[in-house]
Design a protein around this motif. Structure first.
Motif, PDB file in Angstrom:
ATOM      1  N   LEU A 241     -23.750  58.979  19.310  1.00 16.84           N
ATOM      2  CA  LEU A 241     -22.540  58.749  19.658  1.00 16.84           C
ATOM      3  C   LEU A 241     -22.118  57.286  19.623  1.00 16.84           C
ATOM      4  O   LEU A 241     -21.140  56.951  19.405  1.00 16.84           O
ATOM      5  CB  LEU A 241     -22.526  58.922  21.412  1.00 16.84           C
ATOM      6  N   VAL A 242     -23.012  56.396  19.823  1.00 12.31           N
ATOM      7  CA  VAL A 242     -22.806  55.159  19.524  1.00 12.31           C
ATOM      8  C   VAL A 242     -22.069  54.793  17.944  1.00 12.31           C
ATOM      9  O   VAL A 242     -21.247  53.921  17.759  1.00 12.31           O
ATOM     10  CB  VAL A 242     -24.074  54.253  19.631  1.00 12.31           C
ATOM     11  N   GLU A 249     -25.356  51.078  14.388  1.00 15.48           N
ATOM     12  CA  GLU A 249     -26.807  51.753  14.500  1.00 15.48           C
ATOM     13  C   GLU A 249     -27.273  50.885  15.716  1.00 15.48           C
ATOM     14  O   GLU A 249     -27.270  49.705  15.846  1.00 15.48           O
ATOM     15  CB  GLU A 249     -27.631  51.387  13.423  1.00 15.48           C
ATOM     16  N   ALA A 250     -27.807  51.634  16.722  1.00 11.88           N
ATOM     17  CA  ALA A 250     -28.393  51.294  17.784  1.00 11.88           C
ATOM     18  C   ALA A 250     -29.621  52.036  18.467  1.00 11.88           C
ATOM     19  O   ALA A 250     -29.633  53.354  18.112  1.00 11.88           O
ATOM     20  CB  ALA A 250     -27.353  51.323  18.958  1.00 11.88           C
ATOM     21  N   VAL A 251     -30.312  51.391  19.176  1.00 13.61           N
ATOM     22  CA  VAL A 251     -31.130  52.179  19.900  1.00 13.61           C
ATOM     23  C   VAL A 251     -30.928  52.271  21.502  1.00 13.61           C
ATOM     24  O   VAL A 251     -30.301  51.089  22.098  1.00 13.61           O
ATOM     25  CB  VAL A 251     -32.628  51.269  20.337  1.00 13.61           C
ATOM     26  N   CYS A 264     -28.954  49.179  22.872  1.00 13.22           N
ATOM     27  CA  CYS A 264     -29.250  47.856  22.224  1.00 13.22           C
ATOM     28  C   CYS A 264     -28.692  48.095  20.658  1.00 13.22           C
ATOM     29  O   CYS A 264     -29.289  48.551  19.820  1.00 13.22           O
ATOM     30  CB  CYS A 264     -30.598  47.749  22.190  1.00 13.22           C
ATOM     31  N   PRO A 265     -27.579  47.402  20.274  1.00 15.48           N
ATOM     32  CA  PRO A 265     -27.138  47.318  19.074  1.00 15.48           C
ATOM     33  C   PRO A 265     -27.911  46.761  18.023  1.00 15.48           C
ATOM     34  O   PRO A 265     -28.568  45.650  18.243  1.00 15.48           O
ATOM     35  CB  PRO A 265     -25.656  46.691  18.982  1.00 15.48           C
ATOM     36  N   ILE A 266     -28.209  47.312  16.776  1.00 17.48           N
ATOM     37  CA  ILE A 266     -29.017  46.613  15.812  1.00 17.48           C
ATOM     38  C   ILE A 266     -28.258  46.365  14.880  1.00 17.48           C
ATOM     39  O   ILE A 266     -28.521  44.995  14.064  1.00 17.48           O
ATOM     40  CB  ILE A 266     -29.851  47.848  15.048  1.00 17.48           C
ATOM     41  N   ARG A 267     -27.247  46.920  14.011  1.00 19.98           N
ATOM     42  CA  ARG A 267     -26.592  46.711  12.925  1.00 19.98           C
ATOM     43  C   ARG A 267     -25.255  47.279  12.782  1.00 19.98           C
ATOM     44  O   ARG A 267     -25.221  48.513  12.950  1.00 19.98           O
ATOM     45  CB  ARG A 267     -27.246  46.510  11.731  1.00 19.98           C
TER      46      ARG A 267
END
Length: 271
Positions: A241-242, A249-251, A264-267
């Motif tokens: 969904l994010v 890309e997120a966790v 927690c966004p990554i990139r």
């Protein structure tokens, strides 16, 4: 928050059916069907320009549907008299402004305007509603202070207290925590939770997805004028969904205290 909302509202059923809303003939919100759970906090989330504020304006009768309808307890909102609608639905827009020198109490009194008329002037009921709204927002000691002397969180709580004094069953808030620091955000969101606990149907546009997950009972995720997901935050917020909403890309972790999703966004992904 230590204030309480003594009067209970009647949980209102707010629904859209095949709703198109927009500007200049071009719909921003398209064929939208949604039901906002009565007596709960719903957060509308999504990227800039996806139609969140436009939808909120339609729910508040600020924007006229190009097609479809907004139903309040089964009645077409467009067919309800404006004053009657204002007694049922309260709206706090983005970047609300007040005249210079206005005190907190003066602002909160404006919330009683829909209850006034030629045959009904200011009454003890109105004064009591203002006093209860000030108490609910923890503003009694600041009631006679000019708005421009307050902190950002206090000022935002004053605006929400104005909506509380309106004694509506539905409260609509457009980015109520915008530009507030973390402590002031919590002040405002605790008051939002109090509104729902008192039986009101609360709908808020929020930018921060993790904040929305923590403080809302129901999530409506929008992109391109349409709903892409809705439901309890823990059921709908996923890395997919994010990615769909924001191209990020997120966790997604679990808040160890509240049990709600934490993003927690990554990139940022390539378009």
């Amino acid at each position: 928050m230590t204030g309480t909302l003594e009067e209970r509202a009647t949980a209102a059923d707010l629904v859209t059916e095949a709703l198109d809303v927009g500007y200049g003939g071009e719909p921003v919100v398209r064929a939208l069907d949604v039901r906002l759970p009565p007596g709960a906090v719903t957060a509308i989330v999504g990227p800039n320009g996806c139609g969140k504020s436009t939808l909120l304006g339609a729910l508040a009768r600020v924007h006229t549907p190009q097609a479809g309808a907004v139903l309040l307890d089964g009645r077409d909102l467009a067919r309800i008299r404006p004053r009657d609608a204002a007694r049922r639905i309260g709206l706090l827009p983005q970047q609300a402004e007040a005249p210079d020198g206005l005190t907190v109490r003066d602002l909160v009194r404006y919330g009683r305007h829909p209850h006034q008329g030629l045959l009904r002037q200011w009454s003890p009921d109105d004064a009591g509603a203002v006093d209860r709204a000030l108490a609910a927002a923890d503003l009694v000691e600041l009631a006679d202070r000019p708005l421009d002397t307050l902190s950002g969180g206090q000022r935002q709580r004053a605006w929400i207290a104005m909506v509380v004094a309106q004694q509506t069953d539905v409260v609509l808030l457009d980015e109520p925590t915008s530009a507030l620091d973390l402590g002031h955000q919590l002040e405002v969101l605790e008051l939002v939770r109090d509104l729902a606990a008192a039986g009101r149907t609360v709908v808020a546009v929020l930018h921060d997805l993790s904040t929305a997950c923590r403080h809302a009972d129901h999530l409506v995720a929008m992109r391109g004028g349409r709903i892409v997901a809705e439901g309890a935050p823990q059921d709908v917020v996923t890395p997919g969904l994010v990615r769909e909403l924001y191209g990020v890309e997120a966790v997604v972790l679990v808040d160890p205290t509240a049990g709600t999703p934490v993003v927690c966004p990554i990139r940022r992904l390539a378009p």
